[in-house]
Motif scaffolding. Structure first.
Motif, PDB file in Angstrom:
ATOM      1  N   PRO A 130       0.803  -1.226   0.000  1.00 19.94           N
ATOM      2  CA  PRO A 130       0.000   0.000   0.000  1.00 19.94           C
ATOM      3  C   PRO A 130       0.831   1.269   0.000  1.00 19.94           C
ATOM      4  CG  PRO A 130      -0.076  -1.058   2.153  1.00 19.94           C
ATOM      5  CD  PRO A 130       0.588  -2.025   1.219  1.00 19.94           C
ATOM      6  N   SER A 187      -0.513   3.523   6.368  1.00 20.39           N
ATOM      7  CA  SER A 187      -0.160   2.186   5.900  1.00 20.39           C
ATOM      8  C   SER A 187       1.017   1.612   6.676  1.00 20.39           C
ATOM      9  CB  SER A 187       0.179   2.216   4.403  1.00 20.39           C
ATOM     10  OG  SER A 187      -0.943   2.607   3.634  1.00 20.39           O
ATOM     11  N   PRO A 191      -1.379  -1.606   7.277  1.00 22.82           N
ATOM     12  CA  PRO A 191      -1.625  -1.679   5.834  1.00 22.82           C
ATOM     13  C   PRO A 191      -3.108  -1.721   5.467  1.00 22.82           C
ATOM     14  CG  PRO A 191       0.163  -3.146   6.438  1.00 22.82           C
ATOM     15  CD  PRO A 191      -0.430  -2.651   7.720  1.00 22.82           C
ATOM     16  N   GLY A 194      -4.522   1.684   5.834  1.00 19.59           N
ATOM     17  CA  GLY A 194      -4.000   2.547   4.774  1.00 19.59           C
ATOM     18  C   GLY A 194      -4.789   2.398   3.493  1.00 19.59           C
TER      19      GLY A 194
END
Length: 216
Positions: A130, A187, A191, A194
């Motif tokens: 990401p 992120s 993650p 994000g």
């Protein structure tokens, strides 16, 4: 557009035919690169596998969030940027060397989107996916803003271009750049969160357009 701006644009071509030829080649080349990038997204999609219908269906469901959803997101992102790119070049009167190089840099990022999509699909808990994806999309929006800024400063816009047209493009791209920029530190911490922040791009663009319309 003032006469001074028109004169500054005249130095980028020798006659009307040369001006149209230069602009058309740049747009056609850009469209081809974008089409290839969108096609590469589909070519990288894995095929569900299994020896029975149930196994194939389970494989499809397993691939849905990481592979197929990322494909849809990236396809939509490239499509939105292509629309903005198309609308921008409809307002261009002449193409300068600076605009060509900015456009080449923008296309470089476009062809990176399939790669960034594959990295983002590698695992839900990996920070690189990401983060890299957000950086690529953020830079795409920033370069589009730079092209619009350069076109206005160099006198490349068509004489009948209303001021709010470039303002809307700048604000919309700026909103997208801001959302993806904010998603980078998110992120790193999470993650999954994000990726969730990316959804705010839709809301940010709608608010940005409403703001431009009110001010216009």
């Amino acid at each position: 557009m003032s006469n001074e701006q028109l004169t500054s644009a005249d130095r980028y071509f020798t006659d009307e035919e040369d001006r149209r030829y230069s602009g058309d080649r740049l747009v056609f080349f850009s469209d081809a690169v974008i089409a290839i990038a969108m096609t590469l997204l589909a070519l990288e999609l894995p095929v569900p596998r299994g020896r029975t219908n149930a196994e194939v269906w389970r494989s499809f469901v397993d691939l849905l969030p990481a592979e197929y959803l990322n494909f849809v997101i990236s396809f939509a992102v490239i499509a939105v940027f292509w629309i903005a790119h198309h609308q921008f070049f409809r307002k261009i009167h002449a193409v300068s060397g600076g605009l060509r190089w900015l456009n080449i840099g923008w296309l470089f990022l476009v062809v990176l989107v399939p790669f960034a999509t594959r990295v983002n699909s590698a695992g839900d808990d990996l920070v690189l996916g990401p983060t890299l994806y957000a950086i690529v999309i953020c830079l795409l929006a920033v370069l589009l803003m730079l092209m619009a800024w350069h076109a206005g400063r160099a006198g490349l816009l068509r004489p009948d271009t209303p001021p709010h047209a470039m303002r809307q493009l700048l604000v919309g791209a700026g909103a997208a750049a801001l959302v993806f920029l904010v998603s980078i530190p998110v992120s790193v911490a999470s993650p999954s969160w994000g990726r969730t922040v990316w959804v705010l791009t839709i809301l940010a663009r709608l608010l940005a357009r409403r703001l431009v319309r009110r001010r216009g």
